[in-house]
Design a protein around this motif. Structure first.
Motif, mmCIF file in Angstrom:
data_model
loop_
_atom_site.group_PDB
_atom_site.id
_atom_site.type_symbol
_atom_site.label_atom_id
_atom_site.label_comp_id
_atom_site.label_asym_id
_atom_site.label_seq_id
_atom_site.Cartn_x
_atom_site.Cartn_y
_atom_site.Cartn_z
ATOM 1 N N PRO A 233 0.809 -1.222 0.000
ATOM 2 C CA PRO A 233 0.000 0.000 0.000
ATOM 3 C C PRO A 233 0.839 1.267 0.000
ATOM 4 C CG PRO A 233 -0.902 -1.592 1.544
ATOM 5 C CD PRO A 233 0.419 -2.147 1.086
ATOM 6 N N ASP A 234 1.972 1.253 0.728
ATOM 7 C CA ASP A 234 2.814 2.446 0.787
ATOM 8 C C ASP A 234 3.372 2.806 -0.587
ATOM 9 O OD1 ASP A 234 2.415 2.747 3.488
ATOM 10 O OD2 ASP A 234 4.247 1.682 4.065
ATOM 11 N N VAL A 235 3.737 1.796 -1.368
ATOM 12 C CA VAL A 235 4.262 2.049 -2.714
ATOM 13 C C VAL A 235 3.168 2.586 -3.620
ATOM 14 C CG1 VAL A 235 5.253 0.981 -4.783
ATOM 15 C CG2 VAL A 235 6.101 0.345 -2.516
ATOM 16 N N LEU B 235 -7.224 1.820 -1.972
ATOM 17 C CA LEU B 235 -6.599 3.141 -1.926
ATOM 18 C C LEU B 235 -7.333 4.158 -2.800
ATOM 19 C CD1 LEU B 235 -2.835 2.076 -2.056
ATOM 20 C CD2 LEU B 235 -4.120 2.870 -0.070
ATOM 21 N N LYS B 236 -8.470 3.740 -3.350
ATOM 22 C CA LYS B 236 -9.354 4.632 -4.108
ATOM 23 C C LYS B 236 -8.822 5.018 -5.491
ATOM 24 C CE LYS B 236 -12.072 4.619 -0.559
ATOM 25 N NZ LYS B 236 -13.261 3.734 -0.551
ATOM 26 N N PHE B 237 -8.029 4.129 -6.116
ATOM 27 C CA PHE B 237 -7.757 4.334 -7.536
ATOM 28 C C PHE B 237 -9.098 4.261 -8.264
ATOM 29 C CE2 PHE B 237 -3.454 3.342 -6.327
ATOM 30 C CZ PHE B 237 -2.662 3.985 -7.276
ATOM 31 N N SER B 238 -9.348 5.192 -9.170
ATOM 32 C CA SER B 238 -10.667 5.265 -9.799
ATOM 33 C C SER B 238 -10.969 4.061 -10.682
ATOM 34 C CB SER B 238 -10.794 6.555 -10.615
ATOM 35 O OG SER B 238 -9.803 6.606 -11.631
ATOM 36 N N ARG B 239 -9.920 3.433 -11.230
ATOM 37 C CA ARG B 239 -10.143 2.257 -12.076
ATOM 38 C C ARG B 239 -8.942 1.332 -11.951
ATOM 39 N NH1 ARG B 239 -11.351 2.237 -18.655
ATOM 40 N NH2 ARG B 239 -11.967 0.038 -18.787
ATOM 41 N N ASP C 149 -5.968 8.023 -13.493
ATOM 42 C CA ASP C 149 -7.210 7.614 -14.151
ATOM 43 C C ASP C 149 -7.387 6.098 -14.172
ATOM 44 O OD1 ASP C 149 -8.339 10.235 -15.374
ATOM 45 O OD2 ASP C 149 -6.224 10.276 -15.897
ATOM 46 N N ALA C 150 -6.288 5.349 -14.219
ATOM 47 C CA ALA C 150 -6.388 3.883 -14.238
ATOM 48 C C ALA C 150 -5.071 3.267 -13.809
ATOM 49 C CB ALA C 150 -6.764 3.385 -15.639
ATOM 50 N N VAL D 294 -5.621 -4.049 -3.495
ATOM 51 C CA VAL D 294 -4.953 -3.002 -2.715
ATOM 52 C C VAL D 294 -5.206 -1.641 -3.354
ATOM 53 C CG1 VAL D 294 -2.722 -2.103 -1.945
ATOM 54 C CG2 VAL D 294 -3.173 -4.561 -1.838
ATOM 55 N N ALA D 295 -5.093 -1.596 -4.687
ATOM 56 C CA ALA D 295 -5.311 -0.329 -5.392
ATOM 57 C C ALA D 295 -6.735 0.167 -5.209
ATOM 58 C CB ALA D 295 -5.002 -0.511 -6.883
ATOM 59 N N ARG D 296 -7.695 -0.750 -5.237
ATOM 60 C CA ARG D 296 -9.086 -0.339 -5.039
ATOM 61 C C ARG D 296 -9.293 0.215 -3.630
ATOM 62 N NH1 ARG D 296 -13.824 -4.694 -5.728
ATOM 63 N NH2 ARG D 296 -12.965 -5.396 -3.737
#
Length: 223
Positions: A55-57, A89-93, A67-68, A85-87
């Motif tokens: 998550p830190d990276v 952290l609220k990555f949009s896609r 954007d993705a 993990v990316a989801r």
């Protein structure tokens, strides 16, 4: 547009180059520092050194400005972990690559709607070539005013097809039952674990995701 790519295998690098040709700002995350030094002389993009499963990276990749995120590694389990993990952290896609059908289903159950599953598409293309038929990619025949979405039927949803409720402007194209194609007119019921493929308008896509994406567990949500 800004896109984050995980790893530096041939597929990832080919994607990075194509995105750059389209004017997209590309960030590559790679754990091998020497590999980064080598590629930095070939690619005009940003690099982050580290394990993308951390998550830190991923936070350093600036989810709020991205954007993705594509995870196209050769290990599909890793791709799924990175996507989750990316989801969180609220990555949009987030777009993970999976090869085996068992992982496709897991991604669907986890709500990873943008999963890339190349094996089925390539296999169908090769079979069509042997038959002397021309393959049409879905992207070439589905225009901007339409979207394709898939979901897994739960035990509670199983029952007569005629009683199955869908949002407006949404129609079932086909379904897969035990990995076999079933057209709507070939069955009058939906069974648990059927994978249903629908076509809809882009304005309905968020509603479909809310209805059929698995809610995140407490430990999957960001604080």
């Amino acid at each position: 547009m800004r896109v984050v790519l995980i790893g530096t295998n041939p597929l990832t690098l080919a994607t990075a180059r194509m995105l750059q040709d389209e004017g997209v700002d590309v960030i590559l995350i790679e754990r091998d520092k020497e590999r980064i030094e080598q590629l930095s002389e070939q690619l005009d993009c940003g690099f982050l050194h580290g394990d993308a499963g951390s998550p830190d990276v991923l936070k350093e990749a600036e989810p709020e400005n991205t954007d993705a995120l594509f995870s196209l590694l050769d290990n599909e389990q890793t791709n799924i972990i990175v996507a989750l993990v990316a989801r969180s952290l609220k990555f949009s896609r987030v777009v993970p690559l999976v090869a085996e059908s068992q992982f496709e289903r897991i991604c669907t159950e986890l709500g990873l709607a943008d999963t890339v599953a190349p094996n089925r598409a390539v296999a169908r293309h090769l079979v069509n070539q042997i038959r002397g038929e021309k393959s049409l990619e879905l992207a070439a025949i589905i225009h901007r005013d339409a979207e394709v979405f898939s979901f897994i039927v739960t035990q509670d949803e199983a029952g007569p097809l005629a009683d199955f409720s869908l949002p407006k402007a949404t129609r079932i194209i086909c379904l897969y039952r035990h990995e076999k194609l079933v057209l709507p007119e070939e069955t009058d019921r939906l069974a648990a674990d059927d994978e249903v493929i629908v076509i809809t308008r882009p304005s309905r896509l968020d509603e479909l995701k809310r209805l059929w994406e698995r809610p995140a567990k407490p430990d999957e949500r960001s604080e």
